[in-house]
Design a protein around this motif. Structure first.
Motif, short mmCIF file in Angstrom:
data_model
loop_
_atom_site.label_atom_id
_atom_site.label_comp_id
_atom_site.label_asym_id
_atom_site.label_seq_id
_atom_site.Cartn_x
_atom_site.Cartn_y
_atom_site.Cartn_z
N SER A 116 67.81 -63.43 15.91
CA SER A 116 67.75 -62.86 14.56
C SER A 116 68.54 -61.56 14.49
O SER A 116 68.71 -60.85 15.49
CB SER A 116 66.30 -62.60 14.15
N SER A 117 69.02 -61.23 13.30
CA SER A 117 69.77 -59.99 13.12
C SER A 117 68.91 -58.78 13.43
O SER A 117 69.40 -57.77 13.96
CB SER A 117 70.32 -59.91 11.69
N ALA A 118 67.61 -58.86 13.13
CA ALA A 118 66.72 -57.74 13.42
C ALA A 118 66.60 -57.51 14.92
O ALA A 118 66.63 -56.36 15.39
CB ALA A 118 65.34 -58.00 12.81
N LYS A 121 69.88 -56.09 16.31
CA LYS A 121 69.99 -54.67 16.02
C LYS A 121 69.12 -53.85 16.97
O LYS A 121 69.56 -52.81 17.49
CB LYS A 121 69.58 -54.39 14.57
N MET A 122 67.91 -54.32 17.21
CA MET A 122 66.99 -53.62 18.10
C MET A 122 67.56 -53.54 19.52
O MET A 122 67.54 -52.48 20.15
CB MET A 122 65.65 -54.34 18.11
#
Length: 222
Positions: A116-118, A121-122
């Protein structure tokens, strides 16, 4: 010195151990000779542990000089041990086999294309790198398909030219060598059969002389 190794006869040494620049994690129940050879060949301190109570450390742990990324299902005592050596990011249940789905050094991180993009990013913010979602040879488990250091990236021989071009164009520096090869007599799962840092490498004991030559070439050990 002999640059090949097995764990109780299993050449998939990258499944069971995870090597960084100065330390390596190996299963608690691995023979003393396994850790000793890693320490000598890669000039690292060897730390015995389990991750999630399991010996498949290479599948569940990864990271770079900024810290470790590991399965969020790690046991408290295992987490405390990792924290003695650096900061730790825990992955959620969505995609938690960190060593399986992330291929990283200090400059970039390639991640599973379905991450996932989240989460991307993390991971990127924690490791302080750009994250690139992609696969190699159509396989998304990039942490086991490839291997990398700050000097080079070795990817499976069946990687498509477009995949190699995409990775090369995504790298922040042209100083990182990108090449293809195999381990353990033709296996395209490079990460399962190779432990490598800037100081040396060990490959599974089924790896041929030609395959060792490709490893040495890509990572600059010639």
């Amino acid at each position: 010195m002999d640059r090949t190794l097995s764990l109780n006869g299993d050449p998939n040494i990258g499944v069971f151990a995870r090597v960084f620049e100065d330390i390596a994690f190996v299963p608690v129940d691995s023979p003393e000779e396994f850790g000793s050879k890693i320490a000598e060949a890669l000039d690292v301190e060897v730390i015995p542990t389990f991750i999630q109570g399991s010996s498949v450390i290479g599948l569940l742990l990864t990271g770079n000089s900024r810290g470790f990324v590991v399965s969020g299902l790690i046991h408290d005592s295992e987490l405390e041990l990792l924290q003695e050596y650096g900061d730790v990011l825990l992955l959620g249940e969505e995609m938690n086999a960190a060593g399986n789905v992330i291929l990283t050094n200090d400059s970039f991180a390639v991640v599973h294309p379905d991450m996932s993009s989240a989460m991307r990013k993390m991971v990127g913010e924690f490791l302080k790198v750009e994250t690139v979602p992609m696969s190699f040879g159509g396989v998304g488990t990039v942490g086991m398909v490839g291997a990398c250091t700050n000097a080079g990236v070795l990817l499976p021989a069946r990687s498509a030219p477009s995949e190699l071009e995409h990775l090369e164009s995504s790298l922040p520096t042209a100083d990182i060598s990108v090449g293809t090869g195999s381990v353990n007599m033709g296996s395209n799962l490079i990460g399962t059969g190779l432990l490598v840092n800037s100081k040396g490498y060990l490959a599974g004991n089924a790896t041929t002389g030609f395959e060792l030559g490709r490893i040495e070439d890509v990572f600059g050990f010639l």
